[in-house]
Write a protein that holds these residues in place. Sequence first.
Motif, PDB file in Angstrom:
ATOM      1  N   PHE A 179      12.533   3.384  -7.110  1.00 24.47           N
ATOM      2  CA  PHE A 179      11.258   3.225  -6.398  1.00 24.47           C
ATOM      3  C   PHE A 179      10.105   3.398  -7.369  1.00 24.47           C
ATOM      4  CE2 PHE A 179       7.672   4.749  -3.850  1.00 24.47           C
ATOM      5  CZ  PHE A 179       7.631   3.783  -2.863  1.00 24.47           C
ATOM      6  N   ASN A 180       9.104   2.503  -7.252  1.00 20.23           N
ATOM      7  CA  ASN A 180       7.904   2.556  -8.097  1.00 20.23           C
ATOM      8  C   ASN A 180       6.684   2.568  -7.182  1.00 20.23           C
ATOM      9  OD1 ASN A 180       5.786   2.171  -9.887  1.00 20.23           O
ATOM     10  ND2 ASN A 180       6.922   0.751 -11.176  1.00 20.23           N
ATOM     11  N   ASN A 181       5.980   3.709  -7.168  1.00 20.24           N
ATOM     12  CA  ASN A 181       4.817   3.819  -6.280  1.00 20.24           C
ATOM     13  C   ASN A 181       3.568   3.150  -6.849  1.00 20.24           C
ATOM     14  OD1 ASN A 181       4.283   5.559  -8.354  1.00 20.24           O
ATOM     15  ND2 ASN A 181       4.074   7.401  -7.103  1.00 20.24           N
ATOM     16  N   LYS A 182       3.680   2.509  -8.024  1.00 17.34           N
ATOM     17  CA  LYS A 182       2.541   1.802  -8.602  1.00 17.34           C
ATOM     18  C   LYS A 182       2.485   0.347  -8.128  1.00 17.34           C
ATOM     19  CE  LYS A 182       1.590   5.457 -11.065  1.00 17.34           C
ATOM     20  NZ  LYS A 182       0.443   6.309 -10.702  1.00 17.34           N
ATOM     21  N   LEU A 183       3.630  -0.199  -7.680  1.00 14.35           N
ATOM     22  CA  LEU A 183       3.669  -1.588  -7.218  1.00 14.35           C
ATOM     23  C   LEU A 183       3.382  -1.595  -5.716  1.00 14.35           C
ATOM     24  CD1 LEU A 183       6.849  -2.854  -9.108  1.00 14.35           C
ATOM     25  CD2 LEU A 183       4.464  -3.168  -9.742  1.00 14.35           C
ATOM     26  N   ASP A 193       0.817  -1.220   0.000  1.00 16.46           N
ATOM     27  CA  ASP A 193       0.000   0.000   0.000  1.00 16.46           C
ATOM     28  C   ASP A 193       0.854   1.276   0.000  1.00 16.46           C
ATOM     29  OD1 ASP A 193      -2.490   1.204  -0.184  1.00 16.46           O
ATOM     30  OD2 ASP A 193      -2.608   1.548   1.974  1.00 16.46           O
ATOM     31  N   PHE A 194       2.143   1.156  -0.391  1.00 10.55           N
ATOM     32  CA  PHE A 194       2.991   2.344  -0.456  1.00 10.55           C
ATOM     33  C   PHE A 194       3.839   2.370  -1.739  1.00 10.55           C
ATOM     34  CE2 PHE A 194       6.806   4.866   0.612  1.00 10.55           C
ATOM     35  CZ  PHE A 194       6.187   6.057   0.971  1.00 10.55           C
ATOM     36  N   GLY A 195       4.512   1.272  -2.063  1.00  9.19           N
ATOM     37  CA  GLY A 195       5.356   1.222  -3.257  1.00  9.19           C
ATOM     38  C   GLY A 195       6.424   0.150  -3.123  1.00  9.19           C
ATOM     39  N   ALA A 196       7.263   0.042  -4.134  1.00 12.51           N
ATOM     40  CA  ALA A 196       8.271  -1.029  -4.163  1.00 12.51           C
ATOM     41  C   ALA A 196       9.637  -0.455  -4.492  1.00 12.51           C
ATOM     42  CB  ALA A 196       7.885  -2.086  -5.196  1.00 12.51           C
TER      43      ALA A 196
END
Length: 327
Positions: free
Chosen positions: A50-54, A21-24
Amino acid sequence: MRIENYIKDLLYRHECVVIPDFGAFLTQRKPAQIHETTHAFYPPKKHLGFNNKLTENDGILINYLSKAEEISYQEAMQQVASFVAQLKTSLREIGKIEFEAIGTFYLEKEEIIFQPSYHHNYLLEAFGTEMYTASKIERSVKTAEEKPAETVSTKVEEKEIPVKKLPEEKRTIPIWRYAAVGIIAIGVSGLVAANWYSNDVKNHNLAEQQKAEKKVEQTIQQATFAIDNPLPEVTFKVHTQKGNYHIVAGAFRLKENAEKKLKQLREQGFPAREIGVNKYGLHQVIYNTFESRTEALQALRTIKNQENQNAWLLVKSLEANSQNHEK
């Protein structure tokens, strides 16, 4: 222990670490580099992004937190959810969050911007190596003016000294020299004869060997073989598991427990297998292997809901994949 420290531990082992619920966090290997201007040498490293969609939970962080803190999976999920809520609140109020040795998050126009830290290397192979700068080697070139002056040599007149010729004497060759020449001649002729004999023997052996091989070949071509009762054909279907995404069912200290778990999963219809011992000395058993991360996450979600809530996703390239044989 803060959750950021658990994330740092996982970044050494995995290419992707998801904060639900935050990112990867995503890592990518970069080779060693040399700066042409500053002559600085940089070791190979993992580039951190960092990818905030994952944001979908892949189980890695929560499972690691559960084992490290010796708490249940549900308690670990609650701690991570509370951690994420604090992150979002801090970003809205302050606009900036810093993770030590990982990077800094900024909130700009409702979008999360990540700036990685360049002072930490998560590549285990490069552990202990640091950037260093090589000093430039100065080379001096001597000009013609700097060359040492040639020394002037003084010539010394040489006078010829007459040499008196001695009266010629009759030269005699001792008889032992003739004997030595004769012995050398005999030795050379013996060596030539030995080489000729050796070559003749080799040629003879080669010719006989070729004759024997020709006879054997003719015999094989003329022979016939008849099988009255041929064996029935047996067909095997070989299924090879490929991919770097593996759903782990469990890791066991005892080999017998791993085999029991493997038998149980196969009876349930899973193409389960054992992938060896990890660095902690535990025998790992997996449900299945997938080439696509999306497929692996979908299968993991189903297994968590229906079979095993403690299952988790391992991203690893296996050198030798086991094969299941079916008649």
